[in-house]
Design a protein around this motif. Structure first.
Motif, PDB file in Angstrom:
ATOM      1  N   THR A 144     -22.060 -67.616 -28.644  1.00 57.86           N
ATOM      2  CA  THR A 144     -20.542 -67.611 -29.278  1.00 57.86           C
ATOM      3  C   THR A 144     -20.511 -68.384 -30.246  1.00 57.86           C
ATOM      4  N   ILE A 145     -20.840 -68.047 -31.953  1.00 59.21           N
ATOM      5  CA  ILE A 145     -21.013 -68.908 -32.921  1.00 59.21           C
ATOM      6  C   ILE A 145     -19.583 -69.349 -33.896  1.00 59.21           C
ATOM      7  N   ASN A 146     -20.409 -69.812 -35.353  1.00 57.59           N
ATOM      8  CA  ASN A 146     -18.978 -70.690 -35.384  1.00 57.59           C
ATOM      9  C   ASN A 146     -17.979 -71.694 -35.126  1.00 57.59           C
ATOM     10  N   HIS A 147     -18.307 -72.086 -34.028  1.00 59.16           N
ATOM     11  CA  HIS A 147     -17.486 -72.914 -33.172  1.00 59.16           C
ATOM     12  C   HIS A 147     -17.858 -74.640 -33.170  1.00 59.16           C
ATOM     13  N   ARG A 148     -17.182 -75.133 -33.507  1.00 59.83           N
ATOM     14  CA  ARG A 148     -16.754 -76.559 -33.218  1.00 59.83           C
ATOM     15  C   ARG A 148     -16.125 -77.266 -32.195  1.00 59.83           C
ATOM     16  N   THR A 149     -15.013 -77.131 -32.111  1.00 56.87           N
ATOM     17  CA  THR A 149     -14.077 -77.663 -30.335  1.00 56.87           C
ATOM     18  C   THR A 149     -13.550 -76.960 -30.583  1.00 56.87           C
ATOM     19  N   THR A 150     -13.609 -76.602 -28.848  1.00 55.04           N
ATOM     20  CA  THR A 150     -13.325 -75.883 -27.788  1.00 55.04           C
ATOM     21  C   THR A 150     -11.641 -76.373 -27.750  1.00 55.04           C
ATOM     22  N   ASP A 151     -10.695 -74.811 -27.517  1.00 55.66           N
ATOM     23  CA  ASP A 151      -9.273 -74.931 -27.238  1.00 55.66           C
ATOM     24  C   ASP A 151      -9.265 -75.570 -26.083  1.00 55.66           C
ATOM     25  N   PRO A 152      -8.139 -76.446 -25.664  1.00 55.80           N
ATOM     26  CA  PRO A 152      -7.738 -76.739 -24.606  1.00 55.80           C
ATOM     27  C   PRO A 152      -7.799 -75.693 -23.014  1.00 55.80           C
ATOM     28  N   ALA A 153      -6.921 -75.025 -24.066  1.00 58.40           N
ATOM     29  CA  ALA A 153      -5.800 -74.120 -23.303  1.00 58.40           C
ATOM     30  C   ALA A 153      -6.584 -72.698 -23.095  1.00 58.40           C
ATOM     31  N   CYS A 154      -7.675 -72.448 -23.568  1.00 57.44           N
ATOM     32  CA  CYS A 154      -8.975 -71.745 -23.501  1.00 57.44           C
ATOM     33  C   CYS A 154     -10.246 -72.211 -23.518  1.00 57.44           C
ATOM     34  N   ALA A 155     -10.471 -73.519 -22.457  1.00 52.83           N
ATOM     35  CA  ALA A 155     -11.686 -73.659 -22.729  1.00 52.83           C
ATOM     36  C   ALA A 155     -12.287 -72.953 -21.480  1.00 52.83           C
ATOM     37  N   VAL A 156     -13.613 -72.833 -22.017  1.00 60.33           N
ATOM     38  CA  VAL A 156     -14.351 -71.812 -21.057  1.00 60.33           C
ATOM     39  C   VAL A 156     -16.382 -72.283 -21.966  1.00 60.33           C
ATOM     40  N   ASP A 157     -17.011 -72.490 -21.328  1.00 60.71           N
ATOM     41  CA  ASP A 157     -18.739 -72.790 -21.499  1.00 60.71           C
ATOM     42  C   ASP A 157     -19.303 -71.515 -22.131  1.00 60.71           C
ATOM     43  N   CYS A 158     -18.749 -71.451 -23.503  1.00 62.28           N
ATOM     44  CA  CYS A 158     -18.960 -70.008 -24.278  1.00 62.28           C
ATOM     45  C   CYS A 158     -20.243 -70.345 -24.703  1.00 62.28           C
ATOM     46  N   GLN A 159     -21.456 -71.107 -24.283  1.00 61.55           N
ATOM     47  CA  GLN A 159     -22.416 -71.065 -25.199  1.00 61.55           C
ATOM     48  C   GLN A 159     -22.114 -70.829 -27.084  1.00 61.55           C
ATOM     49  N   PRO A 160     -22.052 -72.693 -27.061  1.00 56.36           N
ATOM     50  CA  PRO A 160     -21.467 -72.663 -28.574  1.00 56.36           C
ATOM     51  C   PRO A 160     -22.808 -72.723 -29.325  1.00 56.36           C
ATOM     52  N   ASN A 161     -23.064 -71.244 -30.329  1.00 52.24           N
ATOM     53  CA  ASN A 161     -23.321 -71.748 -31.988  1.00 52.24           C
ATOM     54  C   ASN A 161     -24.720 -71.198 -31.655  1.00 52.24           C
ATOM     55  N   VAL A 162     -26.008 -71.121 -30.043  1.00 47.50           N
ATOM     56  CA  VAL A 162     -27.330 -71.136 -30.058  1.00 47.50           C
ATOM     57  C   VAL A 162     -27.998 -69.947 -28.622  1.00 47.50           C
ATOM     58  N   SER A 163     -28.462 -69.780 -28.423  1.00 48.33           N
ATOM     59  CA  SER A 163     -28.170 -68.659 -27.382  1.00 48.33           C
ATOM     60  C   SER A 163     -29.370 -69.577 -26.522  1.00 48.33           C
ATOM     61  N   ALA A 164     -29.425 -68.938 -25.352  1.00 52.11           N
ATOM     62  CA  ALA A 164     -29.753 -69.877 -24.441  1.00 52.11           C
ATOM     63  C   ALA A 164     -30.376 -69.289 -23.000  1.00 52.11           C
ATOM     64  N   PRO A 165     -31.797 -69.554 -22.305  1.00 51.86           N
ATOM     65  CA  PRO A 165     -32.315 -68.268 -21.141  1.00 51.86           C
ATOM     66  C   PRO A 165     -31.708 -68.766 -20.168  1.00 51.86           C
ATOM     67  N   ALA A 166     -31.737 -67.758 -19.180  1.00 53.83           N
ATOM     68  CA  ALA A 166     -30.876 -68.188 -18.655  1.00 53.83           C
ATOM     69  C   ALA A 166     -31.277 -67.430 -17.317  1.00 53.83           C
ATOM     70  N   ALA A 167     -30.641 -66.895 -16.157  1.00 54.43           N
ATOM     71  CA  ALA A 167     -31.022 -66.218 -14.690  1.00 54.43           C
ATOM     72  C   ALA A 167     -29.826 -65.838 -14.630  1.00 54.43           C
ATOM     73  N   LEU A 168     -29.422 -64.560 -15.325  1.00 59.78           N
ATOM     74  CA  LEU A 168     -28.380 -63.896 -14.458  1.00 59.78           C
ATOM     75  C   LEU A 168     -29.226 -62.866 -13.306  1.00 59.78           C
ATOM     76  N   ASP A 169     -28.141 -62.204 -12.934  1.00 59.54           N
ATOM     77  CA  ASP A 169     -27.639 -61.024 -11.947  1.00 59.54           C
ATOM     78  C   ASP A 169     -26.785 -60.177 -12.296  1.00 59.54           C
ATOM     79  N   VAL A 170     -26.192 -60.785 -12.550  1.00 63.22           N
ATOM     80  CA  VAL A 170     -24.104 -59.990 -13.175  1.00 63.22           C
ATOM     81  C   VAL A 170     -23.898 -60.833 -14.303  1.00 63.22           C
ATOM     82  N   VAL A 171     -23.460 -59.127 -14.884  1.00 63.68           N
ATOM     83  CA  VAL A 171     -22.747 -59.697 -16.121  1.00 63.68           C
ATOM     84  C   VAL A 171     -21.547 -58.700 -16.162  1.00 63.68           C
ATOM     85  N   GLN A 172     -20.569 -59.614 -16.820  1.00 61.80           N
ATOM     86  CA  GLN A 172     -19.060 -58.767 -16.204  1.00 61.80           C
ATOM     87  C   GLN A 172     -18.771 -58.675 -18.139  1.00 61.80           C
TER      88      GLN A 172
END
Length: 388
Positions: free
Chosen positions: A336-364
């Protein structure tokens, strides 16, 4: 980001921002007019077809999907095929051109042709006509920003029921003045970039494009030596109709639960959420609130590709589906690019600004729309539970 799977994959991995000044229409009078237009030359419109821009997106994306799947159009002509395309605006871009002709005093046959092209059914019909399909079920779904996922759900049902052998499903929309102006008057167009889940987010950037997925049974794919990107496990749809434009936590949560139930999954099985994530004040808080209703405090990573691609309306969740499939195939989380400060009202780990390797089995994958039209599709790694 360009044309084709490789361009999309590269853009997602590098976190490419596609925002640029809108050129699709005259933006005089707007205080700001950033958008995410498909670059000149990226859209390949078949010659002599008279297609509008949205239908051209649908046809071109279908041709790319068939090529990627290793399928010849000629092999589909006499077999049962479903063609389902989701859209918000259909060929509303043509309405801009009609107005332009009227202003220029050049109305006549030209505006009549454009007016005839506005019918949304032409998007899916154009695909079937271009491929010369003889036994096609043709459907255009107009459930606004949820429409791409709706089309994938329709294709999934058509395959599971045995009604068709192949389903060509996705979404297409072209940037147009009507929709830009509507969101602008609502105060939801960002002045510069889209910042989902950020404390300083100011709204969406309207975009455009097309994405089409080829659906078939696993047995069919294996018989012809194809390697699937992902498995469609199930989907959920809901129309809460609680408000014309404001999203509803309960309606979104119900859609997520329906998708999980139909897929036979528990919340803990989901590794990543490709959110609707528009970057508006209302959507992001509501969407995360719905996720908390289902997942409690154990939220999966939740990203928004609209931070890169903008909001492509009826194509948005289809692009999200393609991105979800690529994330599963290549085992990474788009940023999720253009990210600076996460809003506490919608706090999620949005993978800010850079992609990352991950072990994924299911995506929604989420698609949420005005009027409470909500859609969620669950995708899985084809070889999950076994050695990769």
């Amino acid at each position: 980001m360009g044309r084709g799977v490789d361009a999309l994959l590269a853009g997602l991995r590098e976190g490419r921002d596609c925002a640029r000044p809108v050129t699709a229409f005259d933006t005089t009078g707007f205080a700001h007019a950033q958008g995410c237009e498909v670059p000149e030359g990226a859209l390949h419109t078949p010659a002599g077809t008279g297609l509008g821009r949205a239908a051209a997106f649908a046809v071109d994306a279908t041709l790319l999907a068939l090529q990627d799947a290793g399928l010849e159009a000629s092999a589909l002509r006499s077999v049962p095929v479903a063609v389902a395309v989701g859209t918000t605006d259909g060929e509303s871009r043509d309405l801009d051109d009609i107005v332009g002709l009227e202003v220029a005093g050049a109305t006549g046959d030209g505006s009549a042709v454009l007016a005839r092209r506005v019918q949304p059914l032409r998007l899916s019909a154009a695909v079937a006509r271009h491929l010369e399909l003889e036994r096609a079920e043709v459907l255009t779904l107009q459930t606004a920003c949820a429409a791409g996922n709706y089309a994938i759900g329709y294709g999934y049902d058509a395959i599971v029921s045995g009604d068709v052998e192949i389903a060509l499903t996705g979404g297409a929309d072209a940037l147009c003045r009507k929709t830009f102006t509507g969101f602008y008057r609502l105060g939801t167009i960002a002045p510069d970039v889209c910042r989902p889940f950020d404390a300083d987010r100011e709204g969406i950037l309207t975009g455009e494009g097309g994405a089409v997925l080829v659906l078939e049974t696993l047995a069919s794919a294996r018989a012809r030596g194809a390697r699937p990107y992902a498995e469609v496990l199930g989907y959920g749809l809901a129309c809460d109709a609680a408000h014309p434009v404001a999203p509803d936590v309960a309606g979104v949560a119900r859609t997520i639960r329906t998708a999980l139930d139909r897929a036979g999954l528990e919340p803990a099985d989901v590794d990543l959420v490709s959110a609707h994530g528009t970057g508006t004040r209302a959507n992001d808080v509501t969407e995360v609130g719905a996720l908390r209703e289902v997942y409690g405090d154990a939220l999966p990573r939740t990203v928004s590709i609209k931070s890169m691609l903008g909001h492509a309306m009826g194509a948005a969740s289809a692009l999200g589906a393609a991105s979800s499939a690529l994330a599963l195939r290549h085992q990474f989380v788009p940023p999720t690019i253009n990210h600076r400060t996460t809003d506490p009202a919608c706090a999620v780990d949005c993978q800010p600004n850079v992609s990352a390797p991950a072990a994924l089995d299911v995506v929604q994958n989420h698609g949420l729309a005005f009027g409470g039209n909500n859609s969620v599709v669950l995708f899985a790694r084809v070889d999950r539970g076994t050695a990769a």
